[in-house]
Design an enzyme around this catalytic site. Sequence first.
Site, PDB file in Angstrom:
ATOM      1  N   LYS A  13       0.829  -1.220   0.000  1.00 55.16           N
ATOM      2  CA  LYS A  13       0.000   0.000   0.000  1.00 55.16           C
ATOM      3  C   LYS A  13       0.858   1.263   0.000  1.00 55.16           C
ATOM      4  O   LYS A  13       0.604   2.187  -0.755  1.00 55.16           O
ATOM      5  CB  LYS A  13      -0.891   0.072   1.263  1.00 55.16           C
ATOM      6  CG  LYS A  13      -1.909  -1.007   1.421  1.00 55.16           C
ATOM      7  CD  LYS A  13      -2.848  -0.708   2.598  1.00 55.16           C
ATOM      8  CE  LYS A  13      -2.180  -0.699   3.966  1.00 55.16           C
ATOM      9  NZ  LYS A  13      -1.701  -1.998   4.442  1.00 55.16           N
ATOM     10  N   ARG A  89      -9.002   0.901   9.423  1.00 58.76           N
ATOM     11  CA  ARG A  89      -8.540  -0.432   9.798  1.00 58.76           C
ATOM     12  C   ARG A  89      -9.569  -1.166  10.643  1.00 58.76           C
ATOM     13  O   ARG A  89      -9.324  -2.297  11.062  1.00 58.76           O
ATOM     14  CB  ARG A  89      -7.256  -0.291  10.607  1.00 58.76           C
ATOM     15  CG  ARG A  89      -5.991  -0.701   9.828  1.00 58.76           C
ATOM     16  CD  ARG A  89      -4.843  -0.489  10.773  1.00 58.76           C
ATOM     17  NE  ARG A  89      -3.644  -1.177  10.468  1.00 58.76           N
ATOM     18  CZ  ARG A  89      -2.602  -0.620   9.857  1.00 58.76           C
ATOM     19  NH1 ARG A  89      -2.682   0.582   9.370  1.00 58.76           N
ATOM     20  NH2 ARG A  89      -1.488  -1.295   9.731  1.00 58.76           N
ATOM     21  N   ARG A 128      11.931  -5.808   3.435  1.00 59.62           N
ATOM     22  CA  ARG A 128      11.885  -4.391   3.841  1.00 59.62           C
ATOM     23  C   ARG A 128      12.856  -4.157   5.006  1.00 59.62           C
ATOM     24  O   ARG A 128      13.594  -3.173   5.010  1.00 59.62           O
ATOM     25  CB  ARG A 128      10.458  -4.016   4.263  1.00 59.62           C
ATOM     26  CG  ARG A 128      10.325  -2.573   4.741  1.00 59.62           C
ATOM     27  CD  ARG A 128       8.893  -2.088   4.623  1.00 59.62           C
ATOM     28  NE  ARG A 128       8.054  -2.518   5.725  1.00 59.62           N
ATOM     29  CZ  ARG A 128       6.713  -2.392   5.738  1.00 59.62           C
ATOM     30  NH1 ARG A 128       6.089  -1.870   4.703  1.00 59.62           N
ATOM     31  NH2 ARG A 128       6.014  -2.789   6.761  1.00 59.62           N
ATOM     32  N   ARG A 140      11.907  -0.612  11.545  1.00 58.33           N
ATOM     33  CA  ARG A 140      10.702  -0.424  12.352  1.00 58.33           C
ATOM     34  C   ARG A 140      10.623  -1.510  13.417  1.00 58.33           C
ATOM     35  O   ARG A 140      10.846  -2.676  13.151  1.00 58.33           O
ATOM     36  CB  ARG A 140       9.453  -0.510  11.458  1.00 58.33           C
ATOM     37  CG  ARG A 140       9.199   0.756  10.682  1.00 58.33           C
ATOM     38  CD  ARG A 140       8.093   0.570   9.690  1.00 58.33           C
ATOM     39  NE  ARG A 140       6.896  -0.042  10.247  1.00 58.33           N
ATOM     40  CZ  ARG A 140       5.756  -0.147   9.593  1.00 58.33           C
ATOM     41  NH1 ARG A 140       5.666   0.343   8.365  1.00 58.33           N
ATOM     42  NH2 ARG A 140       4.715  -0.721  10.142  1.00 58.33           N
ATOM     43  N   ARG A 151       0.299  -8.863  13.560  1.00 57.29           N
ATOM     44  CA  ARG A 151      -0.354  -7.826  12.744  1.00 57.29           C
ATOM     45  C   ARG A 151      -1.280  -8.452  11.702  1.00 57.29           C
ATOM     46  O   ARG A 151      -2.343  -7.907  11.394  1.00 57.29           O
ATOM     47  CB  ARG A 151       0.703  -6.935  12.063  1.00 57.29           C
ATOM     48  CG  ARG A 151       1.395  -6.002  13.063  1.00 57.29           C
ATOM     49  CD  ARG A 151       2.710  -5.442  12.542  1.00 57.29           C
ATOM     50  NE  ARG A 151       2.543  -4.563  11.414  1.00 57.29           N
ATOM     51  CZ  ARG A 151       3.492  -4.317  10.513  1.00 57.29           C
ATOM     52  NH1 ARG A 151       4.667  -4.901  10.598  1.00 57.29           N
ATOM     53  NH2 ARG A 151       3.262  -3.493   9.526  1.00 57.29           N
TER      54      ARG A 151
HETATM   55  P1  AMP Z   1       1.333   0.735   9.217  1.00 57.12           P
HETATM   56  O1  AMP Z   1       2.511   1.590   8.949  1.00 57.12           O
HETATM   57  O2  AMP Z   1       0.113   1.150   8.441  1.00 57.12           O
HETATM   58  O3  AMP Z   1       1.621  -0.735   9.073  1.00 57.12           O
HETATM   59  O4  AMP Z   1       0.936   0.960  10.741  1.00 57.12           O
HETATM   60  C1  AMP Z   1       1.834   0.638  11.796  1.00 57.12           C
HETATM   61  C2  AMP Z   1       1.075   0.531  13.117  1.00 57.12           C
HETATM   62  O5  AMP Z   1       0.451   1.790  13.425  1.00 57.12           O
HETATM   63  C3  AMP Z   1      -0.056  -0.468  13.131  1.00 57.12           C
HETATM   64  O6  AMP Z   1       0.381  -1.803  13.377  1.00 57.12           O
HETATM   65  C4  AMP Z   1      -0.932   0.081  14.262  1.00 57.12           C
HETATM   66  O7  AMP Z   1      -0.355  -0.187  15.525  1.00 57.12           O
HETATM   67  C5  AMP Z   1      -0.819   1.583  14.031  1.00 57.12           C
HETATM   68  N1  AMP Z   1      -1.863   2.058  13.095  1.00 57.12           N
HETATM   69  C6  AMP Z   1      -1.681   2.583  11.850  1.00 57.12           C
HETATM   70  N2  AMP Z   1      -2.843   2.922  11.282  1.00 57.12           N
HETATM   71  C7  AMP Z   1      -3.813   2.582  12.182  1.00 57.12           C
HETATM   72  C8  AMP Z   1      -5.225   2.657  12.178  1.00 57.12           C
HETATM   73  N3  AMP Z   1      -5.916   3.138  11.118  1.00 57.12           N
HETATM   74  N4  AMP Z   1      -5.893   2.204  13.272  1.00 57.12           N
HETATM   75  C9  AMP Z   1      -5.239   1.735  14.355  1.00 57.12           C
HETATM   76  N5  AMP Z   1      -3.904   1.613  14.405  1.00 57.12           N
HETATM   77  C10 AMP Z   1      -3.181   2.041  13.345  1.00 57.12           C
END
Ligand code: AMP
Length: 195
Positions: A13, A89, A128, A140, A151
């Site tokens: 994404k 999400r 990554r 990360r 996740r």
């Molecule tokens: P991402 O970079 O999108 O994989 O997000 C990393 C982490 O941020 C996720 O595993 C969640 O802990 C938090 N996070 C990101 N977006 C959301 C969301 N829309 N709702 C809840 N937690 C989020």
Amino acid sequence: MNLILLGPPGCGKGTQAKRLQDKYGFVQLSTGDMLRAAVAAGTEIGRKAKAVMDAGKLVSDEIVIGIISDRVDESDVVDNGFILDGFPRTVEQAAALDAVMAEKGRTIDHIIEMKVDEQALFDRIDTRARETAAAGQEIRADDNPETLKKRILVYREQTAPILPYYEAQGRLESVDGMASIDEVTKQLETLIGDV
Ligand code: AMP
């Protein structure tokens, strides 16, 4: 034009959202990036979010809905359109986004799922992490096999239900996220059409 990209962690994404941002000027809104910035800046939201993110769980709906509702009102986003990456999400977030958009008389033009198989996600997160390390950047905290499993489970349980939510409204489109990065971009451009 406003878009949502949906799909599990590691489906690509972020990569595709950046490409669409470069090509069309839509503003990429990644709640993950925003939360990581809040953690790095040591804000109150960052302090609340850090442990939850490191554990691979979801930050509260209230926090992320607040962040997104504020951001979509900023002039660069209003003028150029947005591409949501990592939000919504949960079904609650999807419904809150619909309410925010309806209230402002704005629409979401495309809701696109990137379909991938789960083994590929482990390989991609692994790549990554290795590429990030090779570039001398910090990996990360949640890019490791154990947290990724968590996740993906969280995705299945809390995020995947938004697919039928949008499908029931006849709004869900999809691309083959297993194709090459260029091919996925082409499929997205075809769905987006002329802007
Ligand atoms: P991402 O970079 O999108 O994989 O997000 C990393 C982490 O941020 C996720 O595993 C969640 O802990 C938090 N996070 C990101 N977006 C959301 C969301 N829309 N709702 C809840 N937690 C989020």
